[in-house]
Design a protein around this motif. Structure first.
Motif, PDB file in Angstrom:
ATOM      1  N   LYS A  18       0.828  -1.212   0.000  1.00 56.71           N
ATOM      2  CA  LYS A  18       0.000   0.000   0.000  1.00 56.71           C
ATOM      3  C   LYS A  18       0.859   1.258   0.000  1.00 56.71           C
ATOM      4  N   THR A  22       1.257   4.573  -3.042  1.00 53.26           N
ATOM      5  CA  THR A  22       0.813   5.955  -2.803  1.00 53.26           C
ATOM      6  C   THR A  22       1.574   6.921  -3.698  1.00 53.26           C
ATOM      7  N   SER A  23       0.947   8.030  -4.007  1.00 50.89           N
ATOM      8  CA  SER A  23       1.635   9.052  -4.799  1.00 50.89           C
ATOM      9  C   SER A  23       2.779   9.672  -3.997  1.00 50.89           C
ATOM     10  N   ILE A 136       3.601   9.592   6.671  1.00 50.17           N
ATOM     11  CA  ILE A 136       2.715   8.428   6.608  1.00 50.17           C
ATOM     12  C   ILE A 136       3.075   7.498   7.750  1.00 50.17           C
ATOM     13  N   LEU A 163      -1.868   4.340   6.899  1.00 48.00           N
ATOM     14  CA  LEU A 163      -2.194   3.179   6.082  1.00 48.00           C
ATOM     15  C   LEU A 163      -2.367   1.972   7.001  1.00 48.00           C
ATOM     16  N   SER A 168      -6.767   2.966   4.148  1.00 46.04           N
ATOM     17  CA  SER A 168      -5.890   4.110   4.435  1.00 46.04           C
ATOM     18  C   SER A 168      -6.754   5.301   4.807  1.00 46.04           C
ATOM     19  N   ASP A 170      -6.536   9.598   5.349  1.00 47.98           N
ATOM     20  CA  ASP A 170      -5.791  10.870   5.318  1.00 47.98           C
ATOM     21  C   ASP A 170      -6.761  12.018   5.360  1.00 47.98           C
TER      22      ASP A 170
END
Length: 170
Positions: A18, A22-23, A136, A163, A168, A170
């Motif tokens: 994961k 992510t970007s 993160i 995550l 996840s 945010d």
């Protein structure tokens, strides 16, 4: 709550998958993580994924007044064990906070909203107060907490994204 070794390994692998999707990970060139201890989520797979993607990995070294600095971790890095049993680098290039793109923030427990219960030293909260990159946290299911499970201190710094093997936030 206890978790079997197989379940733990599966959750950790899912979290690394994961994370790398992510970007924040994909755009980062310099990634900060810890040298995990046995009771923590293992960070060696994170380091290996970063190296495979040609990213720079940096790890913390602690100093007096609960300060940390991050040094490059590569095949040349030598480590020493602190009195707390943590492995810290003794050589390598220093990376200031403004050169770190993504920090994987450790902790004992996390809420879906990014609240974090650390290990009690305040090192990360002090560092994050002046860190402007992405943050993160990777939380196994047994590390997820409800928002009201502990008192928030005035100096606590939330992470931007949590995550979990189940999702996840945010």
């Amino acid at each position: 709550m206890t978790i079997s070794a197989a379940n733990r390994q599966n959750e950790e692998a899912a979290l690394v998958d994961k994370l790398t999707a992510t970007s924040a990970w994909q755009t980062a060139q310099v990634i900060a993580t810890t040298m995990s201890q046995s009771m923590e989520l293992q960070t060696k797979p994170i380091c290996q994924a970063a190296w495979q993607a040609k990213k720079i990995v940096v790890v913390p070294k602690t100093f007096s007044h609960r300060q940390m600095k991050f040094y490059q971790y590569d095949q040349e890095t030598r480590f020493e064990q602190t009195k707390f049993g943590v492995m810290e680098p003794v050589n390598g290039r220093l990376y200031p906070a403004d050169q770190i793109d993504l920090m994987i923030v450790p902790g004992v427990s996390f809420t879906q909203q990014g609240k974090r219960l650390g290990f009690g030293g305040g090192f990360y909260d002090r560092y994050l107060a002046n860190f402007h990159g992405r943050t993160i946290a990777l939380a196994m299911q047994c590390q997820l907490a409800q928002e009201d499970e502990w008192e928030r201190d005035a100096f606590d710094i939330d992470v931007q994204m949590v995550l979990t093997s189940g999702g996840s936030y945010d």
